[in-house]
Design a protein around this motif. Structure first.
Motif, PDB file in Angstrom:
ATOM      1  N   GLU A   1      17.460  60.387  -0.242  1.00  0.00           N
ATOM      2  CA  GLU A   1      16.546  59.526   0.513  1.00  0.00           C
ATOM      3  C   GLU A   1      16.474  60.005   1.965  1.00  0.00           C
ATOM      4  OE1 GLU A   1      14.599  57.307  -0.508  1.00  0.00           O
ATOM      5  OE2 GLU A   1      15.418  57.350  -2.542  1.00  0.00           O
TER       6      GLU A   1
ATOM      7  N   GLY B   1      15.499  58.585   4.688  1.00  0.00           N
ATOM      8  CA  GLY B   1      15.981  57.591   5.658  1.00  0.00           C
ATOM      9  C   GLY B   1      17.497  57.562   5.703  1.00  0.00           C
ATOM     10  N   VAL B   2      18.114  57.561   4.524  1.00  0.00           N
ATOM     11  CA  VAL B   2      19.571  57.535   4.423  1.00  0.00           C
ATOM     12  C   VAL B   2      20.142  58.841   4.978  1.00  0.00           C
ATOM     13  CG1 VAL B   2      21.516  57.354   2.815  1.00  0.00           C
ATOM     14  CG2 VAL B   2      19.445  56.002   2.402  1.00  0.00           C
TER      15      VAL B   2
ATOM     16  N   LEU C   1      20.557  59.097   8.720  1.00  0.00           N
ATOM     17  CA  LEU C   1      21.761  58.410   9.209  1.00  0.00           C
ATOM     18  C   LEU C   1      23.005  59.265   8.955  1.00  0.00           C
ATOM     19  CD1 LEU C   1      21.167  54.778   7.927  1.00  0.00           C
ATOM     20  CD2 LEU C   1      21.239  55.526  10.300  1.00  0.00           C
TER      21      LEU C   1
ATOM     22  N   GLN D   1      22.548  46.572  11.166  1.00  0.00           N
ATOM     23  CA  GLN D   1      22.355  46.581   9.713  1.00  0.00           C
ATOM     24  C   GLN D   1      22.653  47.954   9.138  1.00  0.00           C
ATOM     25  OE1 GLN D   1      18.623  45.072   8.436  1.00  0.00           O
ATOM     26  NE2 GLN D   1      19.165  43.012   9.046  1.00  0.00           N
TER      27      GLN D   1
ATOM     28  N   ILE E   1      26.443  48.792   9.303  1.00  0.00           N
ATOM     29  CA  ILE E   1      27.287  48.131   8.304  1.00  0.00           C
ATOM     30  C   ILE E   1      27.141  48.841   6.961  1.00  0.00           C
ATOM     31  CG2 ILE E   1      27.645  45.995   6.997  1.00  0.00           C
ATOM     32  CD1 ILE E   1      26.665  44.496   9.532  1.00  0.00           C
ATOM     33  N   LEU E   2      25.889  49.098   6.586  1.00  0.00           N
ATOM     34  CA  LEU E   2      25.657  49.723   5.277  1.00  0.00           C
ATOM     35  C   LEU E   2      26.123  51.169   5.252  1.00  0.00           C
ATOM     36  CD1 LEU E   2      22.239  48.138   4.403  1.00  0.00           C
ATOM     37  CD2 LEU E   2      24.436  47.737   3.298  1.00  0.00           C
ATOM     38  N   LEU E   3      25.963  51.878   6.368  1.00  0.00           N
ATOM     39  CA  LEU E   3      26.439  53.266   6.399  1.00  0.00           C
ATOM     40  C   LEU E   3      27.958  53.292   6.241  1.00  0.00           C
ATOM     41  CD1 LEU E   3      25.694  56.253   6.772  1.00  0.00           C
ATOM     42  CD2 LEU E   3      26.014  55.945   9.230  1.00  0.00           C
TER      43      LEU E   3
ATOM     44  N   ASP F   1      29.754  51.037   4.651  1.00  0.00           N
ATOM     45  CA  ASP F   1      30.009  50.708   3.236  1.00  0.00           C
ATOM     46  C   ASP F   1      29.750  51.927   2.346  1.00  0.00           C
ATOM     47  OD1 ASP F   1      30.520  48.156   4.065  1.00  0.00           O
ATOM     48  OD2 ASP F   1      28.684  47.275   3.281  1.00  0.00           O
ATOM     49  N   TYR F   2      28.675  52.631   2.671  1.00  0.00           N
ATOM     50  CA  TYR F   2      28.289  53.834   1.904  1.00  0.00           C
ATOM     51  C   TYR F   2      29.419  54.862   1.965  1.00  0.00           C
ATOM     52  CZ  TYR F   2      25.195  57.916   0.928  1.00  0.00           C
ATOM     53  OH  TYR F   2      24.610  59.060   0.436  1.00  0.00           O
TER      54      TYR F   2
END
Lengths: 331, 331
Positions: free
Chosen positions: B38, B40-41, B44, B115, B118-120, B122-123
């Motif tokens: 992805e 976008g991902v 990051l 946001q 936090i998700l990065l 967790d990833y």
């Protein structure tokens, strides 16, 4: 049964009565695992009990194991693991969404701030991994590792697409497949795998879990858009506040005439408390709410079809009922 | 060597030259694991490369394996795992601390918001678990599960104690043992364990990692209190902003006379940009800075003593040097 439970929790308790002991065993493992000797930490962990949901994912795992005819000591452990992972994502979601209320009570972040929420989510994630590593073999660790990873990638993908009013239906399904369906598929996969089921049965049940998750998420997105807060017991309209595109809106932009689409684009650009009310007739005019409902029903039916590999039993009946109920949310 | 590297990264590259190929193997595994299809991902994830530090934890793991005389294919995988865990905690720490600059570049949260951070995080956490489950046995999953869990509990304990000016020295050590020393101990434990070292050697090396981590954290806390931002390459004074009590302040309140303690309590209650400047002479008057430096030196010496179980080698020399350098921060 606890009379203070919300109606949907009472229904869950009735529905899951045949696996009540299994769920209780999972619950005990979960509590024993996350209890902390630090009073400050323990206060946060305690708050999660108010936050407690229907235990949908542990129930899926335990029902799958029972329906496969071989529930053993690994299953309540794995059921606790999937619930911890789910709770961790909820706690982090609440930070993401700045939600103030979940299941009629204050969220952790509204009460103790974002810092505590982030760490509490991490604490739950890492406990889930530690617990899955307590089993004898590495299969659960691999499946939980891969699943949680795809859950996070799905959520991250969603955040990256926030505000993109041109999100495709394909990208939407990619997102919800990761953020929701992956974990319900994982619960059913683990239930069947650790029951020593045949490989094709494991795959059918993982598919059941995936389709159920997709149906559930579409219904949840519909609830957020056109449901009633009082009935749902949580803040609604958060998808709109966060500029998350969901299926009815995606269908709307693909089918509305230019003038109608332009009007809705303007509304979405300038959030108002009346936004949901304004949107509803527009979405109905293009048949977008009906379209999303139909897609959810299709996934629900596909989920039920996957159960054909199992012998008839009360557990299989409950799994069928759950797929049926997933699309009958309060909206 | 990359000429744009900051001075401390250049020093690390020189110091770690004997394990440069091992570190490169770990780096490749890390990159291949977290790359995303992805865009976008991936943007990051790409940002994390600017964010890259000295690779202290993978280096500890690989040096330990080499010093134990048996580096094998599991070690670069485990080295990638510990670095991912560390990076995940950094990404989440930056949200916690509202830090704007880390290693001379914008933090993920300053650039893309909480946001995404936090998700990065967790990833990265979930990728670390998935990667550790790629090994043949469950030992690494158990150790990584337990370690990450204690890291989070330590951080959570710290958040719960924020603003508590009466934090005891014992509670402080409990916090830094969890949030920092647990992961350096884990890196050394995994290095020795997967080199098939004797049980007592594994314990000595885990102790080495723990003492090194404690020494490093006390030195880092001192840096935050009395270091220079220009030299450190990151925002300083964040512990004070976040009302986190560290060793010099704890020693100060235990030893200052009532008038002096009262003055400092008032300053801490009303944050100002001159706070660090005001505090310094007060902390020096009670010998609190010297006290903290001495405690760090003690842990550094204790770490070096644990290496006595190993045969002499260039790898053991580097481990000794690292324990020595841990307390010689730019402050």
């Amino acid at each position: 049964m606890n009379p203070t439970l919300a109606p949907n929790l009472r229904s869950a308790a009735i529905l899951f009565a045949p696996i009540a002991d299994d769920l209780e065993a999972a619950e005990k493992i979960l509590r024993d695992t996350i209890d902390s000797p630090e009073p400050g930490v323990d206060r946060l962990v305690d708050h999660l009990s108010h936050y407690r949901g229907k235990r949908l994912r542990p129930a899926l795992l335990l029902l799958t194991a029972r329906a496969c005819g071989n529930l053993n000591s690994a299953h309540p452990v794995l059921a606790a693991v999937v619930e911890m992972v789910h709770t961790a994502t909820l706690v982090h979601d609440d930070v993401l969404d700045s939600a103030d209320v979940r299941r009629h009570v204050q969220t952790v972040n509204a009460r103790w701030g974002n810092q505590a929420s982030i760490l509490l989510g991490d604490y739950l994630f890492t406990h889930a991994f530690h617990l899955s590593a307590s089993l004898d073999d590495v299969r659960a660790c691999r499946i939980i590792g891969e699943t949680t990873n795809r859950v996070c990638a799905g959520e991250l993908h969603q955040v990256c697409e926030r505000g993109n009013l041109d999100l495709s239906e394909e990208a939407y399904f990619n997102i919800i497949d990761g953020k929701t369906a992956e974990l319900t598929a994982c619960a059913c996969r683990l239930g069947a795998l650790y029951a020593d089921s045949r490989e094709d049965v494991v795959e059918h049940l993982a598919n059941y879990g995936r389709y159920l998750g997709l149906a559930f998420q579409i219904a949840d997105d519909l609830l957020d858009l056109v449901g009633e807060e009082r009935v749902a017991g949580k803040s609604l309209g958060t998808d709109l506040d966060q500029k998350k595109m969901t299926l009815p809106l995606i269908h709307f932009f693909a089918n509305a005439d230019a003038a109608r689409a332009q009007r809705v684009r303007q509304w979405l650009g300038t959030p108002s408390p009346r936004l949901r009310e304004l949107l509803r007739p527009e979405l109905e005019a293009t048949g977008s709410i009906r379209y999303a409902r139909e897609r959810a029903l299709e996934y629900s039916a596909a989920a039920i079809a996957e159960l054909g590999c199992l012998p008839h039993s009360e557990y299989r009946n409950i799994l069928e009922f759950m797929a049926d109920q997933a699309v009958r949310r309060d909206c």
